[in-house]
Design a protein around this motif. Structure first.
Motif, PDB file in Angstrom:
ATOM      1  N   GLN A 212     -17.336  -6.032   7.321  1.00  0.00           N
ATOM      2  CA  GLN A 212     -17.969  -5.808   8.621  1.00  0.00           C
ATOM      3  C   GLN A 212     -16.990  -6.088   9.763  1.00  0.00           C
ATOM      4  O   GLN A 212     -17.219  -5.670  10.897  1.00  0.00           O
ATOM      5  CB  GLN A 212     -19.209  -6.704   8.763  1.00  0.00           C
ATOM      6  N   VAL A 213     -15.898  -6.809   9.445  1.00  0.00           N
ATOM      7  CA  VAL A 213     -14.900  -7.176  10.457  1.00  0.00           C
ATOM      8  C   VAL A 213     -13.617  -6.364  10.281  1.00  0.00           C
ATOM      9  O   VAL A 213     -13.025  -5.909  11.261  1.00  0.00           O
ATOM     10  CB  VAL A 213     -14.594  -8.693  10.401  1.00  0.00           C
ATOM     11  N   ILE A 214     -13.174  -6.202   9.044  1.00  0.00           N
ATOM     12  CA  ILE A 214     -11.971  -5.429   8.742  1.00  0.00           C
ATOM     13  C   ILE A 214     -12.240  -4.588   7.497  1.00  0.00           C
ATOM     14  O   ILE A 214     -12.761  -5.090   6.503  1.00  0.00           O
ATOM     15  CB  ILE A 214     -10.733  -6.344   8.566  1.00  0.00           C
ATOM     16  N   THR A 215     -11.908  -3.326   7.576  1.00  0.00           N
ATOM     17  CA  THR A 215     -12.168  -2.421   6.456  1.00  0.00           C
ATOM     18  C   THR A 215     -10.976  -2.381   5.500  1.00  0.00           C
ATOM     19  O   THR A 215      -9.865  -2.802   5.848  1.00  0.00           O
ATOM     20  CB  THR A 215     -12.432  -0.991   6.961  1.00  0.00           C
ATOM     21  N   TYR A 216     -11.201  -1.839   4.323  1.00  0.00           N
ATOM     22  CA  TYR A 216     -10.116  -1.637   3.363  1.00  0.00           C
ATOM     23  C   TYR A 216      -9.034  -0.745   3.986  1.00  0.00           C
ATOM     24  O   TYR A 216      -7.843  -1.018   3.848  1.00  0.00           O
ATOM     25  CB  TYR A 216     -10.682  -1.025   2.077  1.00  0.00           C
ATOM     26  N   LYS A 217      -9.446   0.274   4.699  1.00  0.00           N
ATOM     27  CA  LYS A 217      -8.492   1.174   5.351  1.00  0.00           C
ATOM     28  C   LYS A 217      -7.635   0.416   6.361  1.00  0.00           C
ATOM     29  O   LYS A 217      -6.422   0.641   6.441  1.00  0.00           O
ATOM     30  CB  LYS A 217      -9.250   2.315   6.036  1.00  0.00           C
ATOM     31  N   GLU A 218      -8.235  -0.476   7.106  1.00  0.00           N
ATOM     32  CA  GLU A 218      -7.473  -1.273   8.077  1.00  0.00           C
ATOM     33  C   GLU A 218      -6.535  -2.256   7.382  1.00  0.00           C
ATOM     34  O   GLU A 218      -5.425  -2.505   7.863  1.00  0.00           O
ATOM     35  CB  GLU A 218      -8.429  -2.003   9.026  1.00  0.00           C
ATOM     36  N   LEU A 219      -6.958  -2.812   6.244  1.00  0.00           N
ATOM     37  CA  LEU A 219      -6.057  -3.672   5.464  1.00  0.00           C
ATOM     38  C   LEU A 219      -4.839  -2.880   5.013  1.00  0.00           C
ATOM     39  O   LEU A 219      -3.702  -3.367   5.089  1.00  0.00           O
ATOM     40  CB  LEU A 219      -6.776  -4.256   4.243  1.00  0.00           C
ATOM     41  N   LEU A 220      -5.065  -1.651   4.542  1.00  0.00           N
ATOM     42  CA  LEU A 220      -3.951  -0.816   4.089  1.00  0.00           C
ATOM     43  C   LEU A 220      -3.048  -0.417   5.248  1.00  0.00           C
ATOM     44  O   LEU A 220      -1.823  -0.376   5.095  1.00  0.00           O
ATOM     45  CB  LEU A 220      -4.449   0.419   3.358  1.00  0.00           C
ATOM     46  N   ASP A 221      -3.627  -0.147   6.397  1.00  0.00           N
ATOM     47  CA  ASP A 221      -2.821   0.155   7.586  1.00  0.00           C
ATOM     48  C   ASP A 221      -1.858  -1.008   7.857  1.00  0.00           C
ATOM     49  O   ASP A 221      -0.663  -0.798   8.073  1.00  0.00           O
ATOM     50  CB  ASP A 221      -3.746   0.390   8.781  1.00  0.00           C
ATOM     51  N   TYR A 222      -2.354  -2.216   7.795  1.00  0.00           N
ATOM     52  CA  TYR A 222      -1.512  -3.390   8.028  1.00  0.00           C
ATOM     53  C   TYR A 222      -0.469  -3.540   6.916  1.00  0.00           C
ATOM     54  O   TYR A 222       0.704  -3.821   7.186  1.00  0.00           O
ATOM     55  CB  TYR A 222      -2.381  -4.644   8.147  1.00  0.00           C
ATOM     56  N   PHE A 223      -0.880  -3.340   5.682  1.00  0.00           N
ATOM     57  CA  PHE A 223       0.012  -3.393   4.530  1.00  0.00           C
ATOM     58  C   PHE A 223       1.240  -2.512   4.745  1.00  0.00           C
ATOM     59  O   PHE A 223       2.375  -2.934   4.499  1.00  0.00           O
ATOM     60  CB  PHE A 223      -0.787  -2.946   3.293  1.00  0.00           C
ATOM     61  N   TYR A 224       1.030  -1.299   5.246  1.00  0.00           N
ATOM     62  CA  TYR A 224       2.134  -0.368   5.449  1.00  0.00           C
ATOM     63  C   TYR A 224       2.956  -0.671   6.698  1.00  0.00           C
ATOM     64  O   TYR A 224       4.009  -0.072   6.904  1.00  0.00           O
ATOM     65  CB  TYR A 224       1.633   1.075   5.461  1.00  0.00           C
ATOM     66  N   ARG A 225       2.513  -1.611   7.477  1.00  0.00           N
ATOM     67  CA  ARG A 225       3.259  -2.026   8.672  1.00  0.00           C
ATOM     68  C   ARG A 225       4.130  -3.250   8.419  1.00  0.00           C
ATOM     69  O   ARG A 225       5.025  -3.536   9.210  1.00  0.00           O
ATOM     70  CB  ARG A 225       2.278  -2.317   9.807  1.00  0.00           C
ATOM     71  N   VAL A 226       3.875  -3.999   7.338  1.00  0.00           N
ATOM     72  CA  VAL A 226       4.565  -5.282   7.137  1.00  0.00           C
ATOM     73  C   VAL A 226       5.533  -5.296   5.960  1.00  0.00           C
ATOM     74  O   VAL A 226       6.142  -6.326   5.683  1.00  0.00           O
ATOM     75  CB  VAL A 226       3.571  -6.460   7.021  1.00  0.00           C
ATOM     76  N   HIS A 227       5.677  -4.182   5.254  1.00  0.00           N
ATOM     77  CA  HIS A 227       6.686  -4.082   4.203  1.00  0.00           C
ATOM     78  C   HIS A 227       7.170  -2.638   4.148  1.00  0.00           C
ATOM     79  O   HIS A 227       6.518  -1.738   4.678  1.00  0.00           O
ATOM     80  CB  HIS A 227       6.131  -4.532   2.843  1.00  0.00           C
ATOM     81  N   ASP A 228       8.336  -2.431   3.550  1.00  0.00           N
ATOM     82  CA  ASP A 228       8.895  -1.081   3.447  1.00  0.00           C
ATOM     83  C   ASP A 228       8.364  -0.421   2.177  1.00  0.00           C
ATOM     84  O   ASP A 228       8.821  -0.733   1.075  1.00  0.00           O
ATOM     85  CB  ASP A 228      10.422  -1.138   3.434  1.00  0.00           C
TER      86      ASP A 228
END
Length: 163
Positions: free
Chosen positions: A61-77
């Motif tokens: 309800q606060v962060i979606t799986y899609k948003e977690l993946l968006d962050y994942f692709y921003r913090v590692h190569d």
């Protein structure tokens, strides 16, 4: 009552990933451990084929799986095979451990978005692997960068959102 979910990711050394994900709004807990390998009860000294990964407990309800993946692709190569920073080998691969068809479709959608952005020098090589089991890593690995604030990490926010 919260309806929490879990996500399983790997993107290099688990310390750095945990340190960044732990503070995201909606993330309730993080554990570092081993995913997708060849032996039962892996340890740091014996985890053939396992990725150093992260179990993320989150409130959708606060962060979606899609948003977690968006962050994942921003913090590692995600364009390097079996490598992040100085760490090399299959333990450090970029991988998503998929629990259901919805996660798989979301993962493919986000990978397409990341590739289309051309922000990374190559294309995403993140593997989509079936989730089987998560083995929690040894206690000294948990919250490692909290306990050792000057410890090594190659993870940091490189871009704003892809979404």
């Amino acid at each position: 009552m919260e309806n929490l979910k879990k996500a399983y990711i790997a993107g290099g050394c688990f310390w750095g990933m945990e340190d960044l994900f732990r503070v995201l709004p909606g993330v309730k807990d993080t554990e570092v451990g081993y995913l997708g390998g060849q032996n039962e009860n892996p340890t740091y000294q014996d985890h053939p084929g396992h990725a150093e990964g992260l179990e993320i407990t989150y409130d959708p309800q606060v962060i979606t799986y899609k948003e977690l993946l968006d962050y994942f692709y921003r913090v590692h190569d995600p364009t390097t095979v079996d490598r992040q920073g100085n760490d090399r080998g299959a333990s450090y691969r970029s991988a998503l451990f998929i629990q259901n068809e919805e996660e798989e479709q979301t993962a493919k959608e986000v990978i397409d978005i990341v590739d289309a952005s051309k922000r990374w020098p190559g294309t995403v090589v993140t593997t989509l692997e079936p989730f089987t089991k998560f083995w929690t890593a040894e206690g000294y690995h948990q919250d490692y960068l909290v306990k050792n604030p000057n410890g090594y990490t190659c993870h940091f926010e490189r871009f704003g959102t892809f979404l």
